[in-house]
Design a protein around this motif. Structure first.
Motif, PDB file in Angstrom:
ATOM      1  N   GLN A   5       0.827  -1.204   0.000  1.00  0.00           N
ATOM      2  CA  GLN A   5       0.000   0.000   0.000  1.00  0.00           C
ATOM      3  C   GLN A   5       0.866   1.261   0.000  1.00  0.00           C
ATOM      4  O   GLN A   5       0.499   2.280  -0.581  1.00  0.00           O
ATOM      5  N   HIS A   8       1.676   1.980  -3.577  1.00  0.00           N
ATOM      6  CA  HIS A   8       0.566   2.615  -4.300  1.00  0.00           C
ATOM      7  C   HIS A   8       0.420   4.079  -3.910  1.00  0.00           C
ATOM      8  O   HIS A   8       0.205   4.939  -4.753  1.00  0.00           O
ATOM      9  N   PHE A  39       7.513  -3.158 -11.067  1.00  0.00           N
ATOM     10  CA  PHE A  39       6.311  -3.670 -11.723  1.00  0.00           C
ATOM     11  C   PHE A  39       5.164  -2.662 -11.632  1.00  0.00           C
ATOM     12  O   PHE A  39       4.477  -2.369 -12.618  1.00  0.00           O
ATOM     13  N   GLU A  40       4.982  -2.105 -10.419  1.00  0.00           N
ATOM     14  CA  GLU A  40       3.884  -1.151 -10.215  1.00  0.00           C
ATOM     15  C   GLU A  40       4.112   0.150 -10.988  1.00  0.00           C
ATOM     16  O   GLU A  40       3.156   0.798 -11.417  1.00  0.00           O
ATOM     17  N   THR A  43       2.785  -0.560 -14.348  1.00  0.00           N
ATOM     18  CA  THR A  43       1.318  -0.501 -14.337  1.00  0.00           C
ATOM     19  C   THR A  43       0.844   0.950 -14.301  1.00  0.00           C
ATOM     20  O   THR A  43      -0.106   1.333 -14.994  1.00  0.00           O
TER      21      THR A  43
ATOM     22  N   LEU B 161      -8.791   3.008  -3.642  1.00  0.00           N
ATOM     23  CA  LEU B 161      -7.931   3.035  -4.833  1.00  0.00           C
ATOM     24  C   LEU B 161      -6.715   2.125  -4.644  1.00  0.00           C
ATOM     25  O   LEU B 161      -6.340   1.369  -5.541  1.00  0.00           O
ATOM     26  N   GLY B 162      -6.110   2.187  -3.453  1.00  0.00           N
ATOM     27  CA  GLY B 162      -4.955   1.331  -3.155  1.00  0.00           C
ATOM     28  C   GLY B 162      -5.323  -0.144  -3.285  1.00  0.00           C
ATOM     29  O   GLY B 162      -4.585  -0.930  -3.891  1.00  0.00           O
ATOM     30  N   ARG B 163      -6.488  -0.508  -2.742  1.00  0.00           N
ATOM     31  CA  ARG B 163      -6.923  -1.913  -2.816  1.00  0.00           C
ATOM     32  C   ARG B 163      -7.196  -2.328  -4.256  1.00  0.00           C
ATOM     33  O   ARG B 163      -6.835  -3.424  -4.686  1.00  0.00           O
ATOM     34  N   ARG B 165      -5.860  -1.054  -6.965  1.00  0.00           N
ATOM     35  CA  ARG B 165      -4.580  -1.179  -7.686  1.00  0.00           C
ATOM     36  C   ARG B 165      -3.918  -2.505  -7.376  1.00  0.00           C
ATOM     37  O   ARG B 165      -3.321  -3.136  -8.249  1.00  0.00           O
ATOM     38  N   GLU B 166      -4.024  -2.922  -6.114  1.00  0.00           N
ATOM     39  CA  GLU B 166      -3.399  -4.179  -5.721  1.00  0.00           C
ATOM     40  C   GLU B 166      -4.089  -5.347  -6.439  1.00  0.00           C
ATOM     41  O   GLU B 166      -3.441  -6.272  -6.927  1.00  0.00           O
ATOM     42  N   LEU B 168      -5.702  -5.138  -9.271  1.00  0.00           N
ATOM     43  CA  LEU B 168      -5.350  -5.029 -10.688  1.00  0.00           C
ATOM     44  C   LEU B 168      -3.980  -5.653 -10.949  1.00  0.00           C
ATOM     45  O   LEU B 168      -3.796  -6.433 -11.886  1.00  0.00           O
ATOM     46  N   SER B 169      -3.015  -5.340 -10.086  1.00  0.00           N
ATOM     47  CA  SER B 169      -1.674  -5.863 -10.372  1.00  0.00           C
ATOM     48  C   SER B 169      -1.623  -7.370 -10.134  1.00  0.00           C
ATOM     49  O   SER B 169      -0.886  -8.079 -10.823  1.00  0.00           O
TER      50      SER B 169
END
Lengths: 451, 185
Positions: A5, A8, A39-40, A43, B161-163, B165-166, B168-169
């Motif tokens: 997190q 992100h 990787f992120e 994305t 949003l963080g969840r 994105r996780e 999605l990846s």
């Protein structure tokens, strides 16, 4: 907070200084977390690319050809790259409305566009539809596009345009090298040159021809690309990309072996409700319906001689009427759209010269068969209109080899007195031809009479 | 067809444009792993493009383009970070060097595969979730606008949003792994 997190939060720009310091500490000792961050970041880059695509789609063109599918993604990235390379940072897309181009000049141009169409106007991203004449548009990069009607051009960025239909000649000075002109079938990247492009929407075919310098033409769905210089040219369509070592061959108009045209007999005429012939003119076939009464109403009658024709093999028919301006009455006194009806009756030629036609003695709708209707917007003063209904085809075929008479009336009444009288060319009109009957052997021919 | 013959010969200006366009997304992703925000990435990519153009004659083969370009971009990224001075919003130099080394190893095919998987995975989300995932790139304050419209706090939305994105990846990872297996079989 979980390390995932933290990554992100960092990438969406929400992490605090403390959080970044904590992430830095973790990254220093954890190779797996570093892989995760790399990787992120990828994305993140991909999401941004997609967000930009969607933004630029909302920005203007809403045609189906703009829906981005997978094979076109590469092309989009390519164009985004070209934009960046030449100094226009991608993020400027955000600070809309961005001036993309200037309308430099126009010759006899008429437009259908939500963008301003006065010469000198600054243009934001959007679509320009040139319905007649010519216009010169200078993109902010310096690339200059001379557009020939009928054409539909989408302005996307200062370095990128898309020609959906029509023809254009593009002049790209050194500072605009990399300018991209896209078509529904492919795109060309310019390396400082003058080139011509034309898009045939119906044939789904685009053609590029270098006039000077060089360009590269890409066909995204097959990945083919070709370098053109000198006077080389290429065509792109569903089948792929073809390079031609020389200028484009002149367009050949397909022979119309399956079509027959019959002109109306020379006895066509109009009548007016008060039978005062000064309200009529032999150059025009008139149609008008007043608000009340019929004193100033006009109707027209014309006939076709089918006696010499063998119509067995013909399966489609259309009536063509050429609308021409005569300047009688105000269009503003009419509803926005006006409906016309065509009636038919089998019968002898009209012999207008012997019998003085009168409102009360000519064919009436109730004696005839209704064959079809068409609409004309009040704003339109020229164009070809008519009908090609199954009823019309059946009527023509059933009555051959006899004469047929057709009665034209305007169903729509004017809103105020003094409304426009619609005038169609009669045989004697100096510019346009009188009524024409077209017959087709192939029902699939493109024969929409209202085009 | 004419171009495959050309690849063995000297590389032309046209080849440069094509190669830059082809690899720009990968270069952008590479810079993003080192730089703290997108504005800086855009600046660096622009500057790097000019440098690459000037030095293009040094490149010997098409296949060498991406590794060569990454060297240039890496240099530009690190120098841009040095220009920021002692900013607490960037990683330490040691971490940046490690990240740069490791990110340089990713090749063009891996990047393309990840981007394709991303599109497929994104399409699996509901429209409002797609909108939220794309919001950080759709104009300043977009996430906060969505928060206002939906009556949620911005904080709650950033957590969501963080969840997302996780998730999605996770999907992208999975489909790349499947693709790689499919390739090997």
């Amino acid at each position: 907070m979980e390390p995932d997190q933290l990554i992100h939060r960092y990438l969406i720009g929400e992490a605090s200084g403390d959080e970044i310091a904590a992430l830095d500490e973790l990254l220093a000792h954890d190779p797996a977390l570093r892989r995760k961050l790399i990787f992120e970041a990828g994305t993140d880059a991909g999401l941004r690319e997609i967000a930009l695509e969607r933004l630029s789609d909302e920005g203007g063109d809403t045609s189906p050809s703009n829906v981005i599918g997978f094979p076109q993604m590469g092309a989009l990235l390519v164009m985004a790259a070209a934009v960046t390379f030449l100094g226009v940072a991608l993020w400027t897309v955000f600070s809309k409305p961005q001036i993309v181009a200037t309308l430099v000049s126009s010759e006899d141009a008429s437009w259908e566009s939500s963008l301003p169409t006065m010469p000198g106007s600054e243009l934001t991203a959007g679509s320009l539809k040139l319905t007649s004449g010519m216009a010169t548009i200078r993109f902010r990069s310096g690339a200059e596009v001379v557009l020939e009607a009928p054409a539909n051009l989408v302005l996307e960025t200062p370095m990128r345009g898309k020609l959906l239909s029509g023809a254009a000649v593009i002049d790209v000075p050194d500072e605009a090298i990399g300018f991209v002109m896209e078509t529904p079938d492919g795109f060309a990247v310019d390396y400082g040159t003058r080139f011509a492009v034309s898009v045939d929407q119906e044939e789904e075919n685009s053609a590029f021809e270098v006039l000077e310098g060089e360009i590269k033409v890409h066909h995204p769905s097959s990945g083919q690309e070709v370098h053109l210089s000198g006077r080389q040219s290429s065509t792109i369509n569903g089948a792929g990309l073809m390079k031609i070592d020389g200028p484009l061959p002149e367009k050949i108009i397909a022979p119309s072996g399956d079509r027959m045209r019959i002109s109306a007999n020379p006895d066509a005429f109009s009548v007016v409700g008060n039978d005062e012939t000064e309200y009529l003119h032999s150059d025009f076939l008139m149609a008008k319906r007043s608000r009340s009464g019929t004193v100033f109403d006009r109707r027209s009658l014309f006939s076709f001689d089918l006696s010499e024709q063998n119509l067995e093999s013909y399966t489609a028919a259309r009536l063509r009427l050429n609308l021409v301006p005569a300047g009688i009455g105000f269009a503003a006194h009419l509803p926005v759209s006006n409906r016309f009806l065509v009636y038919g009756k089998a019968g002898e030629p009209l012999r207008a010269e012997q019998l003085k036609p009168a409102w009360g003695t000519i064919l009436k709708p109730e004696d005839c068969e209704l064959l079809g209707a068409f609409e004309i917007p009040r704003s339109q003063k020229r164009g070809t209109f008519g009908i090609d209904t199954p009823e019309f085809v059946a009527f023509i075929k059933a009555n051959a080899p006899n004469n047929v008479s057709l009665l034209l009336i305007r169903e729509t009444a004017e809103l105020e007195r003094g409304g426009l009288v619609h005038t169609f060319a009669n045989d004697s009109h100096p510019e346009a031809s009188g009524p024409i009957l077209e017959l087709y052997q192939n029902p699939n021919s493109d024969h929409d009479p209202n085009k | 067809m004419a171009d495959s013959e050309q690849s063995q010969k000297q590389l032309s200006e046209g080849d440069f444009m094509r190669l830059l366009m082809k690899h720009e997304p990968a270069l952008r992703a590479f810079s993003r792993s080192l730089l703290p925000n997108w504005n800086l990435v855009d600046e660096v990519i622009q500057e790097s493009s000019l440098t690459l153009w000037e030095k293009f004659s040094q490149l010997e083969s098409e296949s060498g383009f991406l590794p060569w370009a990454k060297v240039v971009v890496r240099f530009k990224c690190l120098s841009a970070i040095r220009d920021l001075g002692r900013d607490r919003h960037v990683f330490s130099e040691g971490v940046l060097e490690l990240l740069a080394d490791e990110a340089a190893e990713m090749d063009a095919e891996e990047h393309v595969a990840a981007m394709q998987a991303l599109r497929v995975c994104l399409a699996k989300f509901s429209n409002p979730h797609q909108e939220l995932l794309l919001a950080p790139y759709s104009g300043e304050g977009r996430v906060k606008d969505i928060a206002e419209q939906s009556g949620k706090s911005a904080n709650a939305l950033y957590k969501l949003l963080g969840r997302l994105r996780e998730k999605l990846s996770g999907c992208v990872h999975e489909s790349i792994a499947k693709g790689a297996l499919g390739h090997g079989a």
